[in-house]
Design a protein around this motif. Structure first.
Motif, PDB file in Angstrom:
ATOM      1  N   ALA A   1       0.828  -1.207   0.000  1.00  0.00           N
ATOM      2  CA  ALA A   1       0.000   0.000   0.000  1.00  0.00           C
ATOM      3  C   ALA A   1       0.862   1.257   0.000  1.00  0.00           C
ATOM      4  O   ALA A   1       0.571   2.235  -0.704  1.00  0.00           O
ATOM      5  CB  ALA A   1      -0.931   0.000   1.218  1.00  0.00           C
ATOM      6  N   GLY A   2       1.949   1.256   0.775  1.00  0.00           N
ATOM      7  CA  GLY A   2       2.840   2.404   0.811  1.00  0.00           C
ATOM      8  C   GLY A   2       3.536   2.621  -0.516  1.00  0.00           C
ATOM      9  O   GLY A   2       3.712   3.763  -0.963  1.00  0.00           O
ATOM     10  N   ALA A   3       3.927   1.529  -1.164  1.00  0.00           N
ATOM     11  CA  ALA A   3       4.586   1.638  -2.467  1.00  0.00           C
ATOM     12  C   ALA A   3       3.636   2.205  -3.519  1.00  0.00           C
ATOM     13  O   ALA A   3       4.010   3.071  -4.324  1.00  0.00           O
ATOM     14  CB  ALA A   3       5.094   0.263  -2.901  1.00  0.00           C
ATOM     15  N   ILE A   4       2.422   1.736  -3.526  1.00  0.00           N
ATOM     16  CA  ILE A   4       1.428   2.234  -4.479  1.00  0.00           C
ATOM     17  C   ILE A   4       1.164   3.719  -4.253  1.00  0.00           C
ATOM     18  O   ILE A   4       1.093   4.511  -5.196  1.00  0.00           O
ATOM     19  CB  ILE A   4       0.115   1.429  -4.357  1.00  0.00           C
ATOM     20  N   ALA A   5       1.044   4.106  -3.002  1.00  0.00           N
ATOM     21  CA  ALA A   5       0.795   5.514  -2.668  1.00  0.00           C
ATOM     22  C   ALA A   5       1.927   6.402  -3.161  1.00  0.00           C
ATOM     23  O   ALA A   5       1.699   7.466  -3.733  1.00  0.00           O
ATOM     24  CB  ALA A   5       0.624   5.671  -1.154  1.00  0.00           C
TER      25      ALA A   5
ATOM     26  N   LEU B   1      -4.673   0.145   1.066  1.00  0.00           N
ATOM     27  CA  LEU B   1      -4.606  -0.793   2.171  1.00  0.00           C
ATOM     28  C   LEU B   1      -5.953  -1.462   2.405  1.00  0.00           C
ATOM     29  O   LEU B   1      -6.034  -2.678   2.649  1.00  0.00           O
ATOM     30  CB  LEU B   1      -4.150  -0.072   3.445  1.00  0.00           C
ATOM     31  N   SER B   2      -7.042  -0.699   2.280  1.00  0.00           N
ATOM     32  CA  SER B   2      -8.375  -1.272   2.455  1.00  0.00           C
ATOM     33  C   SER B   2      -8.677  -2.305   1.374  1.00  0.00           C
ATOM     34  O   SER B   2      -9.204  -3.383   1.655  1.00  0.00           O
ATOM     35  CB  SER B   2      -9.428  -0.159   2.420  1.00  0.00           C
ATOM     36  N   VAL B   3      -8.312  -1.961   0.129  1.00  0.00           N
ATOM     37  CA  VAL B   3      -8.556  -2.883  -0.989  1.00  0.00           C
ATOM     38  C   VAL B   3      -7.720  -4.146  -0.830  1.00  0.00           C
ATOM     39  O   VAL B   3      -8.205  -5.269  -1.031  1.00  0.00           O
ATOM     40  CB  VAL B   3      -8.237  -2.197  -2.342  1.00  0.00           C
ATOM     41  N   ILE B   4      -6.434  -3.982  -0.474  1.00  0.00           N
ATOM     42  CA  ILE B   4      -5.549  -5.125  -0.308  1.00  0.00           C
ATOM     43  C   ILE B   4      -6.026  -6.023   0.823  1.00  0.00           C
ATOM     44  O   ILE B   4      -6.042  -7.256   0.698  1.00  0.00           O
ATOM     45  CB  ILE B   4      -4.103  -4.645  -0.036  1.00  0.00           C
ATOM     46  N   GLN B   5      -6.460  -5.414   1.929  1.00  0.00           N
ATOM     47  CA  GLN B   5      -6.966  -6.200   3.047  1.00  0.00           C
ATOM     48  C   GLN B   5      -8.248  -6.938   2.667  1.00  0.00           C
ATOM     49  O   GLN B   5      -8.459  -8.083   3.064  1.00  0.00           O
ATOM     50  CB  GLN B   5      -7.220  -5.299   4.253  1.00  0.00           C
TER      51      GLN B   5
END
Length: 324
Positions: A21-25, A309-313
Motif C-alpha cells: 500500500a505504501g509503495a502504491i501511494a 490498504l483497504s482494498v488489499i486487506q
C-alpha cells in the motif's frame, strides 16, 4: 463516520500489505506532482548573489515560476517537466514503502513498550517519534535515488549524464560511494522534524476531519494537506541546503544555476553562505511551489495509501490476527 469511530490505519494490516500500500501511494503521488517537483528544484538551485551584479537575472533568465515553466517548455519540451522521473519513481516507490513500514513498526515497538513497562506515551508524542523514525530510515535507505532525481531534474539543455546507468557509473568512478550521499546530513536534519511533525499533525487532524464530508468519502486528503503544509514550511531551508549539496562535485557547474554557484561544504557552512550571499530569502526560494506541490502530493499519498490498504486487506485471505 464520526470522530469517535476513527481508528488509525498505521498499525493495521500485515507487513506485506503495508509495504504494498505504501509503495502504491508513493508511485501514484510521484507521477502526479513530477512537473512541480522539477520547478521547485530549479528554483532552489537558482543562485542570485546580492553582492555580485553579474549574478543578477537577465531577461533570458527564468526568474519566476511561470517564466521558468515557459523556459522549460520552450527549450526542453514537455518531457522536461518529467526529467529525473525514473529515479524519482524508484525513490517514491521505495520511500513510500519504507516510510509506512517503518512507521508501523515504530508504533508497534512503542505500543509494546507501553504494555511491557506500563508507560503511557501521549498520542502526539508517539506519532512524532514514529514519524521521525520512519522518515530517518526511509531517507537513508533511498537517498542515492533522491540524489539522482535532483541531478537529472537540474539538467537543462546541457546533458550531464546520458542515462541512469551512465550516471551511476560516472558518480561511482569520479566521486566514489560517498558521492551518492552528498547532503545526507541535511536530509536527516530535515526529515526528522518534518516527518515527525507531519504524522503528529496528520493523526491529530484525521479524527477531526472524519466528520467533514468530502468527495471520495473521507477527510484523509484534508488532514494530509494540512499536516504537510505545516511541517514542510517549518523545515524548508534544510531542503534547499540538501538540494545545493546534492549537485556538488565535479559536474556541479553544468547544472541549472551551477555556473555561478559557489562550492558548498556542510550543512552549517551552506546555510551561512546562502544567507551571506543571497540573504534569508535564498533559503526559501521555491517554497511557494513546494507548498502547492505538498498539498496534492500528501493528499494523493495518504488517500491512496488508505484506499489501497483497504482494498488489499479486502482481497487478502490472510487472517488479520496472525503475527505481523
Amino acid at each position: 463516520m464520526s470522530s469517535r469511530d476513527y481508528s488509525p490505519n498505521h498499525a493495521q494490516g500485515t507487513r506485506t500489505q503495508v509495504l504494498l500500500a505504501g509503495a502504491i501511494a508513493g508511485l501514484v503521488s510521484r507521477f502526479c506532482i513530477a512537473p512541480l517537483d522539477v520547478l521547485k528544484i530549479r528554483l532552489q538551485l537558482r543562485y542570485h548573489s546580492l553582492a555580485d551584479p553579474l549574478s543578477t537575472p537577465t531577461p533570458r533568465t527564468p526568474t519566476g515560476v511561470l517564466h521558468l515553466a515557459r523556459d522549460i517548455l520552450r527549450h526542453e519540451g514537455i518531457t522536461g517537466f518529467w526529467k529525473g522521473n525514473i529515479p524519482a519513481e524508484g525513490l517514491y516507490l521505495s520511500y513510500g514503502a519504507a516510510q509506512f513500514l517503518a512507521y508501523r513498526s515504530a508504533n508497534q515497538v512503542l505500543e509494546s513498550l507501553e504494555q511491557r513497562e506500563g508507560v503511557k506515551i501521549p498520542g502526539p508524542a508517539k506519532s512524532f517519534l514514529a514519524g521521525a523514525t520512519a522518515g530517518t530510515a526511509a531517507t537513508t535507505v533511498t537517498y542515492p535515488l533522491d540524489l539522482l532525481r535532483t541531478r537529472f531534474a537540474a539538467q537543462g539543455t546541457e546533458k550531464v549524464y546520458t542515462g541512469l546507468i551512465a550516471s551511476v557509473r560516472d558518480i561511482t568512478r569520479n566521486e566514489g560511494p560517498a558521492g551518492f550521499f552528498r547532503g545526507l546530513p541535511a536530509g536527516i536534519a530535515q526529515i526528522v522534524p518534518n516527518m515527525g511533525l507531519f504524522f503528529a499533525f496528520y493523526e491529530a487532524f484525521k479524527p477531526l476531519a472524519a466528520d467533514i464530508h468530502l468527495p471520495f468519502g473521507s477527510g484523509d486528503a484534508l488532514a494530509g494537506i494540512t499536516a504537510s503544509i505545516l511541517s514542510k514550511s517549518a523545515v524548508f531551508p534544510l531542503d534547499t541546503v540538501r538540494k545545493r549539496l546534492q549537485v556538488q562535485g565535479p559536474t556541479h557547474g553544468k547544472y541549472f544555476g551551477g555556473a555561478k554557484m559557489p562550492v558548498y561544504r556542510g550543512v552549517a557552512g551552506t546555510i551561512g553562505m546562502i544567507v551571506r550571499r543571497e540573504g534569508w530569502r535564498g533559503l526559501y526560494r521555491g517554497l511557494g511551489v513546494s507548498l502547492v506541490k505538498a498539498a496534492p502530493a500528501s493528499a494523493v499519498t495518504m488517500w491512496t495509501y488508505e484506499r489501497a490498504l483497504s482494498v488489499i486487506q479486502g482481497a487478502s485471505q490472510e487472517d488479520p490476527v496472525e503475527p505481523r
